[in-house]
Write a protein that holds these residues in place. Structure first.
Motif, PDB file in Angstrom:
ATOM      1  N   SER A   1      -0.817  -6.425  -7.816  1.00 43.83           N
ATOM      2  CA  SER A   1      -1.953  -5.503  -7.739  1.00 43.83           C
ATOM      3  C   SER A   1      -2.950  -6.049  -6.725  1.00 43.83           C
ATOM      4  O   SER A   1      -2.859  -7.202  -6.298  1.00 43.83           O
ATOM      5  N   GLY A   2      -3.904  -5.180  -6.351  1.00 43.08           N
ATOM      6  CA  GLY A   2      -4.992  -5.646  -5.485  1.00 43.08           C
ATOM      7  C   GLY A   2      -4.816  -5.304  -4.025  1.00 43.08           C
ATOM      8  O   GLY A   2      -5.698  -5.584  -3.214  1.00 43.08           O
ATOM      9  N   LEU A   3      -3.692  -4.706  -3.638  1.00 48.27           N
ATOM     10  CA  LEU A   3      -3.482  -4.327  -2.236  1.00 48.27           C
ATOM     11  C   LEU A   3      -3.343  -2.814  -2.157  1.00 48.27           C
ATOM     12  O   LEU A   3      -2.669  -2.213  -2.995  1.00 48.27           O
ATOM     13  N   ASP A   4      -3.954  -2.233  -1.142  1.00 51.29           N
ATOM     14  CA  ASP A   4      -3.864  -0.793  -0.956  1.00 51.29           C
ATOM     15  C   ASP A   4      -2.560  -0.483  -0.193  1.00 51.29           C
ATOM     16  O   ASP A   4      -2.531  -0.567   1.027  1.00 51.29           O
ATOM     17  N   VAL A   5      -1.507  -0.179  -0.924  1.00 51.11           N
ATOM     18  CA  VAL A   5      -0.208   0.033  -0.266  1.00 51.11           C
ATOM     19  C   VAL A   5       0.382   1.384  -0.667  1.00 51.11           C
ATOM     20  O   VAL A   5       0.017   1.963  -1.698  1.00 51.11           O
ATOM     21  N   ARG A   6       1.296   1.845   0.165  1.00 54.39           N
ATOM     22  CA  ARG A   6       2.041   3.077  -0.124  1.00 54.39           C
ATOM     23  C   ARG A   6       3.533   2.765  -0.160  1.00 54.39           C
ATOM     24  O   ARG A   6       3.967   1.789   0.467  1.00 54.39           O
ATOM     25  N   VAL A   7       4.265   3.652  -0.791  1.00 55.15           N
ATOM     26  CA  VAL A   7       5.719   3.493  -0.813  1.00 55.15           C
ATOM     27  C   VAL A   7       6.221   3.487   0.630  1.00 55.15           C
ATOM     28  O   VAL A   7       5.831   4.326   1.452  1.00 55.15           O
ATOM     29  N   GLY A   8       7.064   2.512   0.927  1.00 53.07           N
ATOM     30  CA  GLY A   8       7.608   2.380   2.289  1.00 53.07           C
ATOM     31  C   GLY A   8       6.897   1.320   3.115  1.00 53.07           C
ATOM     32  O   GLY A   8       7.435   0.862   4.130  1.00 53.07           O
ATOM     33  N   ASP A   9       5.690   0.920   2.704  1.00 48.84           N
ATOM     34  CA  ASP A   9       4.994  -0.149   3.441  1.00 48.84           C
ATOM     35  C   ASP A   9       5.777  -1.459   3.333  1.00 48.84           C
ATOM     36  O   ASP A   9       6.460  -1.712   2.331  1.00 48.84           O
ATOM     37  N   ARG A  10       5.605  -2.280   4.347  1.00 50.06           N
ATOM     38  CA  ARG A  10       6.242  -3.602   4.305  1.00 50.06           C
ATOM     39  C   ARG A  10       5.183  -4.672   4.059  1.00 50.06           C
ATOM     40  O   ARG A  10       4.102  -4.613   4.636  1.00 50.06           O
ATOM     41  N   ILE A  11       5.513  -5.592   3.201  1.00 44.54           N
ATOM     42  CA  ILE A  11       4.574  -6.669   2.884  1.00 44.54           C
ATOM     43  C   ILE A  11       5.263  -8.022   3.060  1.00 44.54           C
ATOM     44  O   ILE A  11       6.493  -8.103   3.116  1.00 44.54           O
ATOM     45  N   GLN A  12       4.445  -9.065   3.115  1.00 47.51           N
ATOM     46  CA  GLN A  12       4.947 -10.422   3.297  1.00 47.51           C
ATOM     47  C   GLN A  12       4.724 -11.192   2.003  1.00 47.51           C
ATOM     48  O   GLN A  12       3.597 -11.252   1.500  1.00 47.51           O
ATOM     49  N   VAL A  13       5.775 -11.787   1.507  1.00 52.98           N
ATOM     50  CA  VAL A  13       5.701 -12.561   0.268  1.00 52.98           C
ATOM     51  C   VAL A  13       5.968 -14.021   0.620  1.00 52.98           C
ATOM     52  O   VAL A  13       6.907 -14.326   1.363  1.00 52.98           O
TER      53      VAL A  13
END
Ligand SMILES: Cc1ncc(COP(=O)(O)O)c(C=O)c1O
Length: 333
Positions: free
Chosen positions: A287-299
Motif C-alpha cells: 500500500s501507499g503507492l498510487d498505481v494502476r493495473v499494468g504499471d511496472r514497479i521495482q521491488v
C-alpha cells in the motif's frame, strides 16, 4: 524510469542497474585490486558479470558448487578457481584439472582430503573454523590435516576461514573488532600450515579484514537490503521488476513478484514509497503507492544470492534502456 513491456516482455524479471554495478565493482577494486579479490560467484551466478570482474583484474574466482567451477571454466575463466566448500566427490573437479584449468578445493576432514586426492584435484586449502558454526576444522587440527594432504600428494596452497557470522554485524566498529579477533585465529593457523594463500572475508569485511591475502566477497556487486543496513559504500544494483495486477479500493495493490521471484530469508522485500504487507507464492501486496493495473514497479530484495538463483536471466539496464541480457548460467549444482 523502468523498462516497458516491449523491452522486457515478462515479469517478474531481474534488473541490474549498470551504473550502480560499475560503481560497486570499481569501488571494491580500488580497495582490493587484482588477486587481492577473488570474487565469489555464488551471489551472482553469471559468467557475463564474472567477465566484468575479470576485466578489472580479478582473474581468480570463488565458487560454492562444482557447477559454478564448470561454468566458469567453460566460459574461459578457469585460470584459478577456488571451490570454497567441502566436496565429497571431486571427480568433476578432477576432470576440469585434466582439461587444463586450475582448481583448488577447501578441505576440513580426512574424508574430503581423500575425495580431493582420489578425484584428481591437486591443490587444496585447509578450511578452518574461525567462529561460524559451519564448515572448517578445529584450528589445532589444521597442521595434521595439512600433513595428511601433503602425504597424499596434494599441494597445500594455504588456509581459508570464512567469518560469515560477522558479515551482517550492524555496528561498524564492533564488526571491525570481531573480524580482527576471528582472523587472528586464521593467521595463527596459517603460520603453522604454510602456503601463500589466506582466503576469506566477504562484503561485510571488505575494508576491515587485514589478514586475508584474497577477499572472497560476492554480494558487493549487486548488493541487497540486508547489506544495505550496514554503512557500506556499495549501491543497490539489483531489483525485481514487477507488474501491478490488481488494485483494491480498500487501499492495497498487488504485483506479480512473490516468493518464487524473491528470497525472503532475510526479511520481506521493499518498494520505495510503499509499505509491503506480505508476499505469497506469486504475489506481493503493498500500500501507499498510487498505481494502476499494468504499471511496472521495482521491488528491492533483502538477500541477493537466493533471489538471483530463482531467475533465468539478468537484464542489464540504464534507466529504461535495456543494455544486455545475461543468463544466470551458473545455477544448479
Ligand atoms: C565461503 C564464503 N566466502 C565468502 C562469502 C561472502 O559473500 P558475500 O560477499 O556475498 O557476503 C560467502 C557467502 O556466504 C561464503 O559462503
Amino acid at each position: 524510469l523502468l523498462p516497458g513491456a516491449s523491452a522486457i516482455p515478462v515479469t517478474p524479471a531481474l534488473l541490474v542497474d549498470n551504473a550502480a554495478l560499475e560503481f560497486n565493482l570499481t569501488t571494491m577494486t580500488s580497495r582490493r585490486p587484482g588477486t587481492a579479490l577473488r570474487p565469489h560467484v555464488k551471489a551472482t551466478k553469471s559468467t557475463d558479470l564474472a567477465r566484468r570482474q575479470a576485466a578489472l583484474g580479478h582473474v581468480g574466482f570463488t565458487c560454492a558448487t562444482p557447477r559454478e567451477c564448470e561454468g566458469l571454466a567453460a566460459a574461459g575463466l578457469g585460470s584459478d578457481l577456488l571451490l570454497a566448500n567441502q566436496v565429497v566427490d571431486c571427480r568433476r573437479l578432477g576432470r576440469l584439472v585434466d582439461a587444463g584449468h586450475r582448481v583448488t578445493v577447501a578441505v576440513d576432514s580426512e574424508a574430503t582430503i581423500e575425495a580431493a586426492a582420489s578425484g584428481g584435484v591437486r591443490e587444496v586449502l585447509i578450511d578452518v573454523d574461525v567462529g561460524m558454526p559451519r564448515c572448517g576444522c578445529e584450528p589445532d587440527d589444521a597442521p595434521r590435516l595439512a600433513d595428511l594432504a601433503r602425504d597424499k600428494g596434494l599441494s597445500v596452497r594455504g588456509v581459508m576461514g570464512y567469518e560469515g557470522h560477522l558479515m551482517h554485524e550492524a555496528d561498524t566498529e564492533t564488526r571491525r573488532t570481531k573480524v580482527a579477533e576471528s582472523m587472528e585465529i586464521l593467521a595463527t593457523v596459517h603460520s603453522n600450515v604454510g602456503g601463500d594463500v589466506v582466503s576469506g572475508g566477504g562484503t561485510g569485511s571488505w575494508d576491515n579484514n587485514e589478514v586475508v591475502t584474497e577477499l572472497q566477497a560476492g554480494s558487493y556487486s549487486l548488493m541487497d537490503g540486508d547489506y544495505g543496513r550496514l554503512e557500506l559504500p556499495f549501491r543497490r544494483a539489483l531489483s525485481v521488476l514487477a507488474t501491478v495486477i490488481s488494485v483494491n479500493p480498500k487501499g492495497w495493490a498487488v504485483a506479480d513478484a512473490g516468493l518464487k521471484a524473491l528470497a525472503l530469508d532475510s526479511g520481506p522485500p521493499t518498494i520505495d514509497g510503499a509499505s509491503v504487507w506480505f508476499c505469497s507464492d506469486e504475489h506481493i501486496v503493498f500500500s501507499g503507492l498510487d498505481v494502476r493495473v499494468g504499471d511496472r514497479i521495482q521491488v528491492w530484495p533483502m538477500h541477493v544470492d537466493p533471489t538471483v538463483a530463482k531467475h533465468e536471466n539478468l537484464w542489464l539496464v540504464d534507466g529504461d534502456t535495456v543494455l544486455d541480457s545475461w543468463p544466470v548460467d551458473l545455477r544448479g549444482w
